[in-house]
Design a protein around this motif. Structure first.
Motif, PDB file in Angstrom:
ATOM      1  N   LYS A   1      42.555  46.228  36.541  1.00  0.00           N
ATOM      2  CA  LYS A   1      43.026  46.924  37.758  1.00  0.00           C
ATOM      3  C   LYS A   1      41.904  47.031  38.784  1.00  0.00           C
ATOM      4  CE  LYS A   1      46.699  49.670  35.631  1.00  0.00           C
ATOM      5  NZ  LYS A   1      47.071  50.989  35.092  1.00  0.00           N
ATOM      6  N   TYR A   2      40.698  47.313  38.290  1.00  0.00           N
ATOM      7  CA  TYR A   2      39.540  47.416  39.178  1.00  0.00           C
ATOM      8  C   TYR A   2      39.295  46.081  39.892  1.00  0.00           C
ATOM      9  CZ  TYR A   2      34.606  47.324  40.510  1.00  0.00           C
ATOM     10  OH  TYR A   2      33.442  47.153  41.202  1.00  0.00           O
ATOM     11  N   LEU A   3      39.331  44.977  39.133  1.00  0.00           N
ATOM     12  CA  LEU A   3      39.088  43.645  39.708  1.00  0.00           C
ATOM     13  C   LEU A   3      40.170  43.272  40.717  1.00  0.00           C
ATOM     14  CD1 LEU A   3      37.993  41.789  36.448  1.00  0.00           C
ATOM     15  CD2 LEU A   3      36.510  42.366  38.382  1.00  0.00           C
ATOM     16  N   GLN A   4      41.407  43.678  40.427  1.00  0.00           N
ATOM     17  CA  GLN A   4      42.507  43.378  41.349  1.00  0.00           C
ATOM     18  C   GLN A   4      42.319  44.138  42.658  1.00  0.00           C
ATOM     19  OE1 GLN A   4      46.257  43.810  39.387  1.00  0.00           O
ATOM     20  NE2 GLN A   4      47.355  42.616  40.900  1.00  0.00           N
ATOM     21  N   ARG A   5      41.924  45.421  42.550  1.00  0.00           N
ATOM     22  CA  ARG A   5      41.671  46.216  43.763  1.00  0.00           C
ATOM     23  C   ARG A   5      40.569  45.587  44.601  1.00  0.00           C
ATOM     24  NH1 ARG A   5      41.905  50.633  40.370  1.00  0.00           N
ATOM     25  NH2 ARG A   5      39.649  50.933  40.467  1.00  0.00           N
ATOM     26  N   LYS A   6      39.573  45.027  43.935  1.00  0.00           N
ATOM     27  CA  LYS A   6      38.425  44.442  44.630  1.00  0.00           C
ATOM     28  C   LYS A   6      38.698  43.001  45.087  1.00  0.00           C
ATOM     29  CE  LYS A   6      34.976  47.467  44.389  1.00  0.00           C
ATOM     30  NZ  LYS A   6      34.191  47.835  45.568  1.00  0.00           N
ATOM     31  N   ASN A   7      39.867  42.453  44.701  1.00  0.00           N
ATOM     32  CA  ASN A   7      40.194  41.035  44.993  1.00  0.00           C
ATOM     33  C   ASN A   7      39.252  40.052  44.295  1.00  0.00           C
ATOM     34  OD1 ASN A   7      42.442  41.566  46.564  1.00  0.00           O
ATOM     35  ND2 ASN A   7      41.233  41.791  48.423  1.00  0.00           N
ATOM     36  N   TYR A   8      38.727  40.433  43.135  1.00  0.00           N
ATOM     37  CA  TYR A   8      37.868  39.519  42.356  1.00  0.00           C
ATOM     38  C   TYR A   8      38.746  38.760  41.354  1.00  0.00           C
ATOM     39  CZ  TYR A   8      33.914  42.344  44.095  1.00  0.00           C
ATOM     40  OH  TYR A   8      32.992  42.991  44.878  1.00  0.00           O
ATOM     41  N   TYR A   9      39.586  37.861  41.891  1.00  0.00           N
ATOM     42  CA  TYR A   9      40.626  37.248  41.052  1.00  0.00           C
ATOM     43  C   TYR A   9      40.079  36.232  40.053  1.00  0.00           C
ATOM     44  CZ  TYR A   9      44.289  39.684  43.507  1.00  0.00           C
ATOM     45  OH  TYR A   9      45.104  40.678  44.003  1.00  0.00           O
ATOM     46  N   HIS A  10      38.960  35.597  40.352  1.00  0.00           N
ATOM     47  CA  HIS A  10      38.414  34.613  39.404  1.00  0.00           C
ATOM     48  C   HIS A  10      37.881  35.320  38.156  1.00  0.00           C
ATOM     49  CE1 HIS A  10      38.898  30.976  41.774  1.00  0.00           C
ATOM     50  NE2 HIS A  10      38.622  31.716  42.833  1.00  0.00           N
ATOM     51  N   ILE A  11      37.189  36.461  38.365  1.00  0.00           N
ATOM     52  CA  ILE A  11      36.703  37.235  37.203  1.00  0.00           C
ATOM     53  C   ILE A  11      37.909  37.806  36.453  1.00  0.00           C
ATOM     54  CG2 ILE A  11      35.215  39.134  36.430  1.00  0.00           C
ATOM     55  CD1 ILE A  11      33.663  38.898  39.029  1.00  0.00           C
ATOM     56  N   LEU A  12      38.925  38.263  37.211  1.00  0.00           N
ATOM     57  CA  LEU A  12      40.136  38.819  36.595  1.00  0.00           C
ATOM     58  C   LEU A  12      40.793  37.774  35.686  1.00  0.00           C
ATOM     59  CD1 LEU A  12      42.419  40.957  36.371  1.00  0.00           C
ATOM     60  CD2 LEU A  12      43.447  39.927  38.395  1.00  0.00           C
ATOM     61  N   TYR A  13      40.910  36.536  36.198  1.00  0.00           N
ATOM     62  CA  TYR A  13      41.569  35.478  35.423  1.00  0.00           C
ATOM     63  C   TYR A  13      40.781  35.175  34.147  1.00  0.00           C
ATOM     64  CZ  TYR A  13      43.706  30.949  34.334  1.00  0.00           C
ATOM     65  OH  TYR A  13      44.330  29.914  33.698  1.00  0.00           O
ATOM     66  N   GLU A  14      39.455  35.159  34.269  1.00  0.00           N
ATOM     67  CA  GLU A  14      38.602  34.904  33.094  1.00  0.00           C
ATOM     68  C   GLU A  14      38.807  36.008  32.051  1.00  0.00           C
ATOM     69  OE1 GLU A  14      33.895  34.826  32.026  1.00  0.00           O
ATOM     70  OE2 GLU A  14      34.434  34.192  34.051  1.00  0.00           O
ATOM     71  N   LEU A  15      38.867  37.256  32.528  1.00  0.00           N
ATOM     72  CA  LEU A  15      39.034  38.394  31.612  1.00  0.00           C
ATOM     73  C   LEU A  15      40.415  38.352  30.946  1.00  0.00           C
ATOM     74  CD1 LEU A  15      37.540  40.954  30.641  1.00  0.00           C
ATOM     75  CD2 LEU A  15      38.676  42.214  32.464  1.00  0.00           C
ATOM     76  N   GLN A  16      41.449  38.019  31.714  1.00  0.00           N
ATOM     77  CA  GLN A  16      42.804  37.955  31.141  1.00  0.00           C
ATOM     78  C   GLN A  16      42.907  36.875  30.067  1.00  0.00           C
ATOM     79  OE1 GLN A  16      44.814  37.459  34.885  1.00  0.00           O
ATOM     80  NE2 GLN A  16      45.453  39.588  34.981  1.00  0.00           N
ATOM     81  N   GLN A  17      42.198  35.755  30.275  1.00  0.00           N
ATOM     82  CA  GLN A  17      42.200  34.697  29.263  1.00  0.00           C
ATOM     83  C   GLN A  17      41.502  35.180  27.989  1.00  0.00           C
ATOM     84  OE1 GLN A  17      41.779  30.407  30.919  1.00  0.00           O
ATOM     85  NE2 GLN A  17      40.722  31.701  32.375  1.00  0.00           N
ATOM     86  N   PHE A  18      40.378  35.910  28.176  1.00  0.00           N
ATOM     87  CA  PHE A  18      39.662  36.467  27.016  1.00  0.00           C
ATOM     88  C   PHE A  18      40.566  37.448  26.257  1.00  0.00           C
ATOM     89  CE2 PHE A  18      37.450  40.426  25.769  1.00  0.00           C
ATOM     90  CZ  PHE A  18      36.836  39.955  24.608  1.00  0.00           C
ATOM     91  N   MET A  19      41.343  38.251  27.007  1.00  0.00           N
ATOM     92  CA  MET A  19      42.224  39.259  26.401  1.00  0.00           C
ATOM     93  C   MET A  19      43.445  38.612  25.734  1.00  0.00           C
ATOM     94  SD  MET A  19      42.118  41.838  29.651  1.00  0.00           S
ATOM     95  CE  MET A  19      43.539  42.828  29.241  1.00  0.00           C
ATOM     96  N   LYS A  20      43.638  37.304  25.973  1.00  0.00           N
ATOM     97  CA  LYS A  20      44.858  36.596  25.514  1.00  0.00           C
ATOM     98  C   LYS A  20      46.108  37.276  26.073  1.00  0.00           C
ATOM     99  CE  LYS A  20      42.792  34.695  21.304  1.00  0.00           C
ATOM    100  NZ  LYS A  20      41.420  35.126  21.576  1.00  0.00           N
ATOM    101  N   ASP A  21      45.965  37.769  27.309  1.00  0.00           N
ATOM    102  CA  ASP A  21      47.094  38.402  28.005  1.00  0.00           C
ATOM    103  C   ASP A  21      47.748  37.326  28.868  1.00  0.00           C
ATOM    104  OD1 ASP A  21      48.847  40.096  29.186  1.00  0.00           O
ATOM    105  OD2 ASP A  21      47.372  41.573  29.851  1.00  0.00           O
ATOM    106  N   HIS A  22      48.549  36.478  28.202  1.00  0.00           N
ATOM    107  CA  HIS A  22      49.017  35.243  28.843  1.00  0.00           C
ATOM    108  C   HIS A  22      49.979  35.483  30.001  1.00  0.00           C
ATOM    109  CE1 HIS A  22      46.935  32.727  26.038  1.00  0.00           C
ATOM    110  NE2 HIS A  22      47.413  33.416  25.032  1.00  0.00           N
ATOM    111  N   VAL A  23      50.803  36.526  29.907  1.00  0.00           N
ATOM    112  CA  VAL A  23      51.767  36.779  30.985  1.00  0.00           C
ATOM    113  C   VAL A  23      51.030  37.180  32.266  1.00  0.00           C
ATOM    114  CG1 VAL A  23      53.704  38.210  31.730  1.00  0.00           C
ATOM    115  CG2 VAL A  23      53.605  37.391  29.377  1.00  0.00           C
TER     116      VAL A  23
END
Length: 468
Positions: free
Chosen positions: A186-208
């Motif tokens: 949520k913090y990354l989304q608020r900051k518009n840091y979408y590349h870091i967000l995408y990397e973190l979501q892949q690590f979390m295996k949060d595929h949706v």
């Protein structure tokens, strides 16, 4: 005697003891003026006095090693250090923190008088990320402490992978970290840091959620379908994430239910529907990219519609596909699938296209559109007539011959009469009216006579009166 607060004097005395290297006396003096914070989870580093002590100790970093043959360390200092170590539940860092008396002194003051954020930040400053994470878990600190103390320093110093590895080492299923990871996203989304967000979501295996971020990468900032044509790899990634999610769901449904508490869930039906949307978007992208490249593209909308938007945007996609081909027929098939897949109001789309064709003065293509609609096999009886009626608001701009051709293409006489009346072609309206069944013809001719009277057309008025 003077009633002044003695805290300042005790603090100054304690600092003097510290500078003289008398750590035990310093503790006694500071005990008189330092107090633990009311809320250990507050988002600051504790009182200014505590921060001054830590700052001095960190700047000194006296290289005295506490080992069996360290004759310089007094027994009292060694005892005090061991006491400090017992205060900390976490495993100590294998490096300097474990062996340096000044580091241990820092930990004593932080555990006695500092906040959780201050302790965690101290560990992070001295490369003891594991200890910081364990402290966070042991104290059940809120997610804000994780963001401020661990997450931000990790990605700012390029240690995000190290953080991810440690999170996985401490809890391979990541369930203990769920609340913290979602907060980081949520913090990354608020900051518009979408590349870091995408990397973190892949690590979390949060595929949706990773798929949703890929949609954002595909659509954001694109001004033309030529640009979207170059971003189609994101569409493939969306499909990959959704397919992996489907596989995981089908695997877990066979066994005991898996506790995916923090990963976004979605029904298999919805996932399959989204995969179909991606396939259709790929087809739309290829088609419109080709149209723009070959120069047949006509529409110049400021917003770029995609199938990932709301229904209004999907309607715009269908219209764009029909209008931008070499002819109406070329894009109609894809647009028809868009209408079917998303159950859009077909007449609304066709009417919008017809109005656009009137603006572009492509009257013959309106007839081609009606032919496609009738041949689609799902058109209702009056669909074609309604499309023409909807675009007759612009009749003043349509040449007389083209207008007549459009109205004559209508199936229903009632609709033809209505169209002639709309366009002030009262003589034509009269001629069709008198061909109707007698009772209905009387009503229609009376209506034409009224319009002729109000518009000052004496000739048609007289003809109607005579017939009646």
């Amino acid at each position: 005697k003077s009633g002044l607060d003695p805290g300042g004097a005790w603090h100054a005395w304690g600092m003097a003891c510290l500078k003289a290297g008398n750590l035990t006396s310093a503790r006694e003096k500071f005990n008189r003026c330092l107090k633990p914070p009311m809320d250990l989870n507050q988002l600051n580093h504790g009182s200014r006095l505590v921060q001054d002590v830590i700052q001095y100790l960190e700047s000194t970093m006296k290289p005295v090693l506490i080992t069996d043959d360290d004759y310089f360390a007094t027994l009292r200092e060694l005892e005090a250090t061991l006491r400090t170590r017992n205060l900390s539940l976490e495993m100590m860092c294998e490096g300097k923190i474990q062996h340096n008396s000044y580091y241990q002194e820092c930990l004593f003051y932080l555990h006695s008088y500092g906040t959780n954020l201050a302790i965690i930040s101290f560990y992070m400053r001295h490369d003891c990320m594991r200890e910081a994470l364990l402290h966070l878990l042991n104290k059940e600190s809120p997610s804000e402490v994780f963001i401020e103390g661990i997450f931000i320093p990790s990605y700012e110093s390029g240690k995000l992978h190290m953080l991810e590895n440690l999170l996985e080492t401490i809890d391979p299923g990541l369930e203990s970290w769920g609340v913290y990871l979602i907060a980081a996203c949520k913090y990354l989304q608020r900051k518009n840091y979408y590349h870091i967000l995408y990397e973190l979501q892949q690590f979390m295996k949060d595929h949706v959620r990773a798929a949703m971020t890929c949609i954002r990468f595909f659509t954001h900032g694109a001004k033309s379908y030529t640009e979207l044509g170059g971003k189609q790899t994101w569409l493939l990634k969306i499909k990959d994430h959704l397919k992996v999610y489907l596989q995981e769901v089908s695997r877990s449904s066979g066994r005991k239910k898996m506790a995916f508490t923090f990963r976004k869930k979605m029904s298999a039906t919805d996932v399959s529907r989204h995969i179909n949307t991606v396939d259709l978007q790929m087809e739309v992208t290829k088609f419109l990219h080709q149209c723009e490249s070959s120069g047949t593209s006509q529409m110049t909308d400021s917003s770029l519609p995609t199938l990932f938007g709301n229904n209004s945007m999907k309607v715009d996609v269908a219209c764009k596909v029909i209008l931008e081909g070499k002819n109406i027929e070329e894009g109609f098939g894809i647009a028809f699938r868009v209408l079917q897949d998303f159950q859009l109001e077909a007449t609304e789309v066709y009417s919008k296209v017809a109005k656009q064709l009137v603006k572009q003065q492509k009257y013959s293509e309106i007839q081609q559109l009606l032919k496609c609609v009738n041949e689609s096999g799902v058109a209702a009886k009056n669909d074609g007539d309604n499309i023409i009626l909807n675009c007759l608001n612009e009749f003043k701009n349509i040449p007389a011959e083209d207008l007549d051709n459009l109205i004559q293409d209508m199936d229903s006489d009632e609709n033809k009469i209505q169209a002639y009346m709309m366009c002030n072609k009262l003589r034509s309206a009269y001629l069709v009216s008198v061909r109707q069944e007698k009772a209905r013809a009387v009503q229609l001719v009376q209506r034409v006579r009224q319009l002729a009277e109000s518009s000052g057309d004496d000739v048609v008025k007289a003809i109607c009166a005579q017939w009646l």
